[in-house]
Design a protein around this motif. Sequence first.
Motif: not given
Length: 152
Positions: A78-107
């Motif tokens: 339930d992140p909200g609703s879209l405005k009528a006849k308009d463009t709505t900006m929707v924010d999608v927060p994405v959390k990445v745990p530090h432990t996963i970043l360590l496993s991606l060390a080569r990249d």
Amino acid sequence: MSQLLDKAKNYVSEKVANMPKPEASVTDVDFQRVSRDSIQYLAKVAVANPYATPLPICEIKYSLKSAGREIASGLIPDPGSLKAKDTTMVDVPVKVPHTILLSLARDIGADWDIDYQLDIVLIIDLPVFGNFSIPLSQTGEIKLPTIRDMFA
């Protein structure tokens, strides 16, 4: 009588198929903040509503992948609703745990960024038709925060 029903069915299905539908696109994915256990990024999604009435967004599902594996996923109910006849900006927060970043060390080590694929599914409630899914996918690079970014 059956010919009349078939014509009516074809007419309705043709009209429904040609109806305008909400459209969306990922406009930006940026660093937002660092916490003790994770780094949070923010995906900005522009959603255009062609209807004269606001439309509720039921939920947003997301999945962030890097190096062929999922590093973050989630559901925003339930992140909200879209405005009528308009463009709505929707924010999608994405959390990445530090432990996963360590496993991606080569990249990360090569250029201090993460090559990613972000998959987002917006589920919108269209009156009469029910839930309508808008799948989005974007690939790119996310810069990791520097010391200056953490304390700014």
